[in-house]
Design a protein around this motif. Sequence first.
Motif, mmCIF file in Angstrom:
data_model
loop_
_atom_site.group_PDB
_atom_site.id
_atom_site.type_symbol
_atom_site.label_atom_id
_atom_site.label_comp_id
_atom_site.label_asym_id
_atom_site.label_seq_id
_atom_site.Cartn_x
_atom_site.Cartn_y
_atom_site.Cartn_z
ATOM 1 N N SER A 1 0.828 -1.208 0.000
ATOM 2 C CA SER A 1 0.000 0.000 0.000
ATOM 3 C C SER A 1 0.863 1.259 0.000
ATOM 4 N N ILE A 2 1.931 1.243 0.769
ATOM 5 C CA ILE A 2 2.832 2.394 0.823
ATOM 6 C C ILE A 2 3.462 2.630 -0.541
ATOM 7 N N ASP A 3 3.923 1.569 -1.197
ATOM 8 C CA ASP A 3 4.518 1.699 -2.528
ATOM 9 C C ASP A 3 3.507 2.261 -3.524
ATOM 10 N N THR A 4 2.287 1.743 -3.482
ATOM 11 C CA THR A 4 1.242 2.205 -4.392
ATOM 12 C C THR A 4 0.922 3.678 -4.160
ATOM 13 N N LEU B 1 0.850 12.417 -9.354
ATOM 14 C CA LEU B 1 0.139 13.671 -9.111
ATOM 15 C C LEU B 1 1.089 14.864 -9.048
ATOM 16 N N THR B 2 2.273 14.665 -8.486
ATOM 17 C CA THR B 2 3.263 15.740 -8.424
ATOM 18 C C THR B 2 3.713 16.131 -9.831
ATOM 19 N N LEU B 3 3.990 15.138 -10.663
ATOM 20 C CA LEU B 3 4.397 15.428 -12.044
ATOM 21 C C LEU B 3 3.270 16.111 -12.813
ATOM 22 N N ALA C 1 2.879 5.936 -2.828
ATOM 23 C CA ALA C 1 4.033 6.734 -3.234
ATOM 24 C C ALA C 1 4.027 6.945 -4.747
ATOM 25 N N GLN C 2 3.658 5.925 -5.496
ATOM 26 C CA GLN C 2 3.573 6.062 -6.956
ATOM 27 C C GLN C 2 2.478 7.047 -7.347
#
Length: 90
Positions: free
Chosen positions: A51-54, A62-64, A56-57
């Motif tokens: 869940s953390i990896d997902t 969203l940042t990009l 973070a992706q």
Amino acid sequence: CVSAVEALRALQLRSSSVEPERPIFDERHARSELTELRRGHAEKVAILALSIDTLAQHVQVLTLDNERLRKALADPRGNVAAHRSANGGV
């Protein structure tokens, strides 16, 4: 006749000689239970790590996307404009 003091002493002797019942410790059962708890804990940790990896992706995407939109908004030649709300906010 037995006096009250003698009866009390006899009762104290009987009650002091009786050991309290001790729970029976089953080492195999305890080890099995501990193994099961560890397995469940490891599964939860693996799910949370995924869940953390997902997440973070998703944050990265969203940042990009946000960066791309800000650049498009800053470009005077672009066709992107900020929407103004009724209270003056963007």
